[in-house]
Design an enzyme around this catalytic site. Sequence first.
Site, mmCIF file in Angstrom:
data_model
loop_
_atom_site.group_PDB
_atom_site.id
_atom_site.type_symbol
_atom_site.label_atom_id
_atom_site.label_comp_id
_atom_site.label_asym_id
_atom_site.label_seq_id
_atom_site.Cartn_x
_atom_site.Cartn_y
_atom_site.Cartn_z
ATOM 1 N N ARG A 93 8.001 72.760 42.980
ATOM 2 C CA ARG A 93 7.660 72.796 41.558
ATOM 3 C C ARG A 93 7.072 71.473 41.098
ATOM 4 N NH1 ARG A 93 11.501 77.125 40.381
ATOM 5 N NH2 ARG A 93 11.656 77.777 38.257
ATOM 6 N N ARG A 178 7.046 78.449 27.386
ATOM 7 C CA ARG A 178 7.384 78.486 28.827
ATOM 8 C C ARG A 178 6.118 78.493 29.680
ATOM 9 N NH1 ARG A 178 10.772 83.505 29.979
ATOM 10 N NH2 ARG A 178 10.749 82.740 32.103
HETATM 11 P P1 AMP Z 1 14.153 80.158 38.861
HETATM 12 O O1 AMP Z 1 15.128 81.220 39.282
HETATM 13 O O2 AMP Z 1 13.121 79.843 39.916
HETATM 14 O O3 AMP Z 1 13.530 80.406 37.524
HETATM 15 O O4 AMP Z 1 15.013 78.801 38.696
HETATM 16 C C1 AMP Z 1 16.086 78.710 37.787
HETATM 17 C C2 AMP Z 1 16.388 77.247 37.509
HETATM 18 O O5 AMP Z 1 16.742 76.570 38.724
HETATM 19 C C3 AMP Z 1 15.215 76.446 36.960
HETATM 20 O O6 AMP Z 1 15.119 76.581 35.561
HETATM 21 C C4 AMP Z 1 15.578 75.030 37.369
HETATM 22 O O7 AMP Z 1 16.596 74.507 36.528
HETATM 23 C C5 AMP Z 1 16.197 75.246 38.734
HETATM 24 N N1 AMP Z 1 15.200 75.187 39.828
HETATM 25 C C6 AMP Z 1 14.771 76.217 40.621
HETATM 26 N N2 AMP Z 1 13.876 75.786 41.527
HETATM 27 C C7 AMP Z 1 13.712 74.462 41.295
HETATM 28 C C8 AMP Z 1 12.901 73.456 41.889
HETATM 29 N N3 AMP Z 1 12.058 73.731 42.891
HETATM 30 N N4 AMP Z 1 12.996 72.181 41.385
HETATM 31 C C9 AMP Z 1 13.835 71.888 40.392
HETATM 32 N N5 AMP Z 1 14.619 72.801 39.775
HETATM 33 C C10 AMP Z 1 14.565 74.069 40.222
#
Ligand code: AMP
Length: 225
Positions: A93, A178
């Site tokens: 990310r 978002r």
């Molecule tokens: P997601 O399910 O991919 O939307 O991720 C949910 C949450 O996990 C995000 O809002 C971040 O807080 C954290 N997260 C997931 N992937 C990452 C990443 N590659 N780097 C940093 N935080 C992450």
Amino acid sequence: MIKKDKRIVLMGAPASGKGTWSKIITEKYALEHLSTGDLLRKFRKKDTALARKIGSYMDRGALVPDDIVIGMVDDLLTEGEAKDGFVFDGFPRTLPQAEALDLILEHHGESLDLVIDLDVDEQILVDRVVYRRVCIDCGQPYNLKTAAMRPKVEGVCDQCNGKLIQRSDDTEETFMERLKAYHDQADPLLDYYEKQGKRVAFPCSEMTEQTRREMFELIEEKLSL
Ligand code: AMP
């Protein structure tokens, strides 16, 4: 099912269908679906200071710091969890995460093969979110704008008769914020992969048999399968 040892990153805006596409691709090519969101949700349930720290970022909708996420991915790939290939969803990310992924793979004598950028018309993304309803009891999602996803009885879950609600953050205004945050994060990464010649945009405003076939054709052409 074609068994292939390939490493793919899937990128796409919120509501672009990343989770669904990850599943379709991993099933077709017998790859591991790796999602840092899922990993972090599992990790934060532990009773440790690190788990609480991770939870505090996730609860704010903020990114978990790079060193934590990179460390987790390094462990995962070093343990050989995805040695037969993977589709990464939600990682990298940030640019430091992308650079770290390259280094980790290089360390194992591997490299990333392809970055698929799911390209969905913005109005369609907005409609997916604004017309989304979920069952308050079982979580089943519906969409009032898509005939195939409407509930049989208005406001009532087909599966459990629970009440359908609109999530408080499923508004156009919140979604546009978002979306902007996504582009601020993703655009530099897409440039990074463009320069490496690994990025390919895939137009997929609809999810149909035809788009599935096109996705497989694209992967097989780009990866010479
Ligand atoms: P997601 O399910 O991919 O939307 O991720 C949910 C949450 O996990 C995000 O809002 C971040 O807080 C954290 N997260 C997931 N992937 C990452 C990443 N590659 N780097 C940093 N935080 C992450």
